[in-house]
Scaffold this active site. Structure first.
Site, PDB file in Angstrom:
ATOM      1  N   ALA A   1      43.128  40.799  42.354  1.00  0.00           N
ATOM      2  CA  ALA A   1      42.729  41.996  42.621  1.00  0.00           C
ATOM      3  C   ALA A   1      42.879  42.646  41.288  1.00  0.00           C
ATOM      4  CB  ALA A   1      43.715  43.245  43.279  1.00  0.00           C
ATOM      5  N   LYS A   2      42.403  43.891  41.135  1.00  0.00           N
ATOM      6  CA  LYS A   2      41.772  45.068  40.050  1.00  0.00           C
ATOM      7  C   LYS A   2      43.041  44.625  39.733  1.00  0.00           C
ATOM      8  CE  LYS A   2      37.035  46.213  40.829  1.00  0.00           C
ATOM      9  NZ  LYS A   2      36.148  47.133  41.028  1.00  0.00           N
ATOM     10  N   ARG A   3      44.378  45.761  40.166  1.00  0.00           N
ATOM     11  CA  ARG A   3      45.667  45.871  39.663  1.00  0.00           C
ATOM     12  C   ARG A   3      45.964  44.541  38.848  1.00  0.00           C
ATOM     13  NH1 ARG A   3      46.185  44.897  45.168  1.00  0.00           N
ATOM     14  NH2 ARG A   3      47.602  43.515  45.751  1.00  0.00           N
TER      15      ARG A   3
ATOM     16  N   THR B   1      35.560  51.163  39.878  1.00  0.00           N
ATOM     17  CA  THR B   1      37.006  51.511  40.286  1.00  0.00           C
ATOM     18  C   THR B   1      38.008  50.276  39.122  1.00  0.00           C
ATOM     19  OG1 THR B   1      37.309  50.110  42.426  1.00  0.00           O
ATOM     20  CG2 THR B   1      36.318  52.114  42.767  1.00  0.00           C
TER      21      THR B   1
ATOM     22  N   SER C   1      32.034  47.352  41.936  1.00  0.00           N
ATOM     23  CA  SER C   1      32.667  49.024  42.534  1.00  0.00           C
ATOM     24  C   SER C   1      32.920  49.228  41.046  1.00  0.00           C
ATOM     25  CB  SER C   1      33.416  48.928  43.577  1.00  0.00           C
ATOM     26  OG  SER C   1      33.033  47.937  44.650  1.00  0.00           O
TER      27      SER C   1
END
Length: 283
Positions: free
Chosen positions: A244-246, A10, A8
Site C-alpha cells: 500500500a502507499k503507506r 494520493t 491516483s
C-alpha cells in the site's frame, strides 16, 4: 492494442505500481500498440499535484514512455454526470443517506467480495422523503443492483489466455456510483474512462478481478465496448500482504534516493526478480 496505467495522486508510487505499469507498457509495446497514462485525481480530499509530478518522474526513471498527454479524471466530470443522469432516468440509481457507521451497525448485512453489502435501507424511501432529504443531507448515489442485473441478464468477460468468465455483479450489492465526497466512484469513472480512451486491454492487479464483474455490468448498461482483461500477480511484503502507499520503504522515490538504478530495477521486475523482502503472489 491500447493499454493504460492509471495512478491516483494520493501518495508515492511503490514497487507494486512499477510492476503494473511495466506489465501494461510492455504488453502494448510488444504488440506495436499504444500505452497511455491516466491520472485518477477526483478524490478532492487526498489528491495532490506533487504526487502527479512524482509519478511521472518515477515512470521516466524506470525508462517508460507513454503516448500523448496524460488523461485527467478531473477534466471528465461532465461524462460522469451524464452517465449518472442516464441511469437515473431509467430508475437504476437512488440517493443513499446512510453513513458507514449506519451500514456497519446493520448486523443483518450480507457479505460480498469487498466485505459487508449495503442492506438497501434507502432503496425503499418514498419519493417525497428522498426529495426532502436530498435538499438537506449529504448523499451518495447507489446502483439498484437487482433491477440493473435483471435488465441486462447474463454477462461474460474474457481473461486473456484463460477464456470467458461469467460475471456476477449481483454479489457486490448496491454499489456506490457517486460518492458524497467525489463526483464518481472508481467503478463508474474507470469504466467510462477506459471506453473513452479506447483501451483494448485492461492490464491490472489480480486484486481487481472481482471488480471486473461490476465493470462488465456498467459496460452493458451504458452501451460501452468490453476490453480484454489481464490480471497480474501482486507485489507483497514479507508478511505476504499487498503493498500500500503507506509502505514507505517500497516507494520508488525511496529506492531512487538510495541510488537504485531505475532501468535495472525495471529489468529485474520484468524477470520476476524483486528486491529482498518482496515477492509476487496471486490472491
Amino acid at each position: 492494442m491500447l493499454t493504460r496505467f492509471a495512478p491516483s495522486p494520493t501518495g508515492e508510487l511503490h514497487l507494486g505500481h512499477a510492476y503494473s505499469a511495466l506489465a501494461a507498457h510492455d504488453a502494448a509495446r510488444g504488440a506495436g500498440g499504444a500505452f497511455r497514462l491516466r491520472i485518477d485525481d477526483i478524490d478532492g480530499s487526498r489528491s495532490r499535484e506533487i504526487y502527479v509530478d512524482a509519478a511521472l518522474a518515477d515512470l521516466a526513471w524506470l525508462g517508460l514512455g507513454w503516448d500523448g498527454a496524460p488523461v485527467r479524471q478531473s477534466e471528465r466530470l461532465g461524462a460522469y454526470d451524464a452517465a449518472l443522469a442516464d441511469l437515473a432516468a431509467r430508475g437504476l440509481v437512488y440517493p443513499c443517506f446512510c453513513t458507514r457507521a449506519d451500514i456497519a451497525a446493520s448486523l443483518a448485512a450480507p457479505h460480498g467480495p469487498a466485505g459487508a453489502l449495503y442492506p438497501g435501507t434507502c432503496r425503499h424511501l418514498l419519493p417525497g422523503d428522498r426529495e426532502r432529504r436530498m435538499a438537506q443531507e449529504p448523499h451518495c448515489w447507489r446502483l439498484d443492483m437487482r433491477r440493473a442485473a435483471a435488465l441486462v441478464g447474463k454477462l461474460w468477460w474474457e481473461e486473456e489466455g484463460q477464456g470467458l468468465r461469467a460475471a456476477d455483479p449481483a454479489a457486490h450489492g448496491d454499489i456506490v456510483l457517486a460518492r458524497k465526497d467525489a463526483p464518481a466512484s472508481y467503478h463508474l469513472a474507470s469504466t467510462l474512462d477506459d471506453a473513452a480512451m479506447g483501451v483494448t486491454h485492461v492490464v491490472r492487479g489480480a486484486d481487481l478481478i472481482a471488480s471486473t464483474d461490476v465493470h462488465r455490468l456498467l459496460q452493458a448498461l451504458l452501451g460501452l465496448a468490453t476490453p480484454l482483461y489481464r490480471h497480474h500477480a501482486l507485489v507483497c511484503d514479507t508478511a505476504g500482504q499487498r503493498l500500500a502507499k503507506r509502505d514507505a520503504a517500497a516507494s520508488l522515490a525511496a529506492l531512487r534516493a538510495r541510488g537504485v538504478d531505475g532501468k535495472k530495477l525495471a529489468a529485474d521486475l520484468r524477470a520476476g526478480r524483486l528486491p529482498s523482502g518482496y515477492s509476487l503472489k496471486m490472491p
